[in-house]
Design an enzyme around this catalytic site. Structure first.
Site, short mmCIF file in Angstrom:
data_model
loop_
_atom_site.label_atom_id
_atom_site.label_comp_id
_atom_site.label_asym_id
_atom_site.label_seq_id
_atom_site.Cartn_x
_atom_site.Cartn_y
_atom_site.Cartn_z
N TYR A 1 -25.36 45.70 -36.39
CA TYR A 1 -24.07 45.00 -36.40
C TYR A 1 -23.79 44.38 -37.77
CZ TYR A 1 -24.71 45.60 -31.37
OH TYR A 1 -24.94 46.12 -30.13
N GLU B 1 -22.05 39.65 -27.93
CA GLU B 1 -23.31 38.91 -27.81
C GLU B 1 -24.45 39.90 -27.90
OE1 GLU B 1 -21.01 38.60 -25.22
OE2 GLU B 1 -20.32 36.53 -25.37
#
Length: 148
Positions: free
Chosen positions: A118, A106
């Site tokens: 990411y 998350e």
């Protein structure tokens, strides 16, 4: 700058706690971090400078063939020199050796720099957790990298 990627050990804990407090509004406690030290269900690696400074770290719990990343953090003075990239690359290599199918995490919806990092490493948005974070209250974006 020379540094190594190594398994976190209890001797690194104070430095990890310091980075945690500087990077997150609701940092993990000492006990929470200790519970994530490397064992049969946790990977916790650090970037360590030649003089022994913890520059950054990443932790992950794994169950069967699933990896759940708990935190990725780099001390501000060591950002933008590739530390997070190397940590994530190493985590991916370890995950592949463990036979994991995916890694997931998350991230705050507003954390554009982390989300871009990411995505660069193959993570894609797969969901949203409403009001997941506090201080301030904010949604989390659930991101996953499929390894197989």
């Amino acid at each position: 700058m020379q540094y190594s990627i190594v398994n976190a050990e209890s001797r690194h804990l104070e430095q990890i706690l310091d980075i945690e407090k500087r990077c997150f509004s609701v940092p993990f406690t000492r006990e929470q971090l200790l519970s994530q030290m490397p064992d049969d269900s946790h990977v916790f690696i650090i970037a360590e400078s030649e003089c022994g400074n913890v520059m950054g770290y990443v932790g992950m719990m794994y169950v069967l063939d699933e990896g759940y990343i708990s935190n990725v953090a780099v001390a501000e003075e060591y950002r933008r020199i590739g530390v997070a990239d190397r940590l994530i690359n190493e985590l991916e290599a370890v995950s592949e050796k463990l036979g994991l199918c995916f890694m997931t995490l998350e991230v705050r919806a507003s954390n554009g720099a982390a989300r871009a990092l990411y995505k660069k490493h193959g993570f894609t948005d797969v969901g949203r957790r409403k009001n997941y974070y506090t201080l301030p209250t904010e949604d989390a974006i659930l991101m996953t990298s499929y390894l197989k």
